[in-house]
Enzyme design. Structure first.
Site, short mmCIF file in Angstrom:
data_model
loop_
_atom_site.label_atom_id
_atom_site.label_comp_id
_atom_site.label_asym_id
_atom_site.label_seq_id
_atom_site.Cartn_x
_atom_site.Cartn_y
_atom_site.Cartn_z
N LYS A 87 -29.69 1.04 10.59
CA LYS A 87 -30.27 2.39 10.69
C LYS A 87 -30.21 2.99 12.09
CE LYS A 87 -34.03 2.06 7.43
NZ LYS A 87 -35.29 2.67 7.13
N ASP B 71 -37.15 9.89 5.40
CA ASP B 71 -38.49 9.31 5.21
C ASP B 71 -39.58 10.34 5.50
OD1 ASP B 71 -37.63 6.84 4.42
OD2 ASP B 71 -37.75 5.93 6.42
#
Ligand code: ATR
Length: 280
Positions: free
Chosen positions: A71, A106
């Site tokens: 990520k 997110d």
């Protein structure tokens, strides 16, 4: 001769290729919206990640989700938006006018799940966030963007909470891990972003009886589906937002970017993923 049109496909890039619910979610939406497309899991080791991402289109993909351990690396290999930069990690990649872009979904996953689970939650003035890692940065970004006045952040390693406050400015108030109990009576929203309470991890030892009677409790952990924190909150009549809801809501934007239609988080989808979590 008729040119054959290849169906659009996205993938999840991770290492090792852990069991993920993302294919289940995206295949459900492809079916529901009658879109001919695909979503694969691609196990790519760290040493192969840069090469894979740079040739994502050549591999046949219109975009990707990125998970552990890639990520952070994904940021440097793409043109990240403000959200990915603020969180320090990208989980969604797509092409925009030939450029590989990245974002972090997110933030909207957390906020949209709160909107769906606890309408009016943003009237709270004080939020208390446990944890100061990547997930916490996504939550804090979303809370500030939504105009929450004060975001108190408690972390076992105090220094990380201070770093987060430096990054996000005066809305963020770092507090000591030992001071969580004192902060509860003012907390209109309590969010657990740590791994505590997750299956196989230590418990979150927290007595939440001192929360205000209208407080909302959110937990990012979704295995188990109902964490002891959420169970305790429900037992005292508080509204809750769970980690599975956030997982489903964070997937919406990737699908929209890759396949051109904004999908819905339905009770049917939730039931499907819940069943998979119970019997993986
Ligand atoms: P993520 O990207 O999921 O946020 P992370 O950056 O590794 O993952 O952050 C994990 C969070 O869980 C951190 O806030 C961590 O606290 P530390 O910064 O002190 O490590 C928290 N955490 C993990 N195990 C914990 C434990 N046993 N007690 C308290 N906090 C814990």
């Amino acid at each position: 001769m008729t040119a054959s049109v290849k169906p659009r496909a996205a993938c999840l890039i991770g290492w090792p290729a852990a069991h993920s619910r993302s294919p289940l979610i995206h295949h459900y939406w492809l079916r529901k919206l009658d879109i001919e497309g695909g979503y694969n899991i691609e196990a790519v080791p760290p040493e192969g990640f840069a090469g894979f991402v740079q040739r994502l289109a050549a591999h046949g993909f219109v975009g990707a989700n990125v998970t552990l351990p890639h990520k952070e690396r994904a940021l440097a290999l793409t043109l990240p938006d403000e959200r990915a930069r603020a969180v320090g990690a990208a989980n969604t990649l797509w092409y925009e006018a030939g450029t590989l872009r990245s974002t972090n979904t997110d933030i909207e996953g957390f906020i949209n799940n709160l909107d769906a689970s606890a309408n009016g939650w943003d009237a709270v003035e004080d939020a208390l966030v446990l944890g100061a890692g990547g997930a916490s940065r996504a939550v804090v970004f979303g809370l500030i963007e939504r105009g929450i006045k004060r975001v108190h952040v408690a972390n076992r390693t105090a220094e990380r909470a201070h770093t987060l406050a430096q990054q996000f400015g005066e809305t963020v108030h770092p507090i000591a891990w030992a001071a969580i109990g004192e902060a509860l009576p003012q907390a209109g929203l309590l969010v657990n972003t740590t791994s505590l309470g997750m299956h196989g991890q230590p418990a979150l030892e927290l007595e939440i009886g001192a929360l205000p009677s209208q407080a909302i409790v959110a937990d990012l952990v979704y295995v188990p589906l109902e964490t002891p924190l959420l169970a305790a909150a429900r037992a005292q009549g508080l509204r809750t937002a769970d980690g599975l809801g956030m997982l489903l809501h964070q997937a919406v934007r990737g699908f929209e970017l890759w396949f051109g239609q904004r999908p819905e988080v339905t009770p049917e989808l939730r039931a499907l993923v819940e069943a998979d979590l119970r019997h993986p």
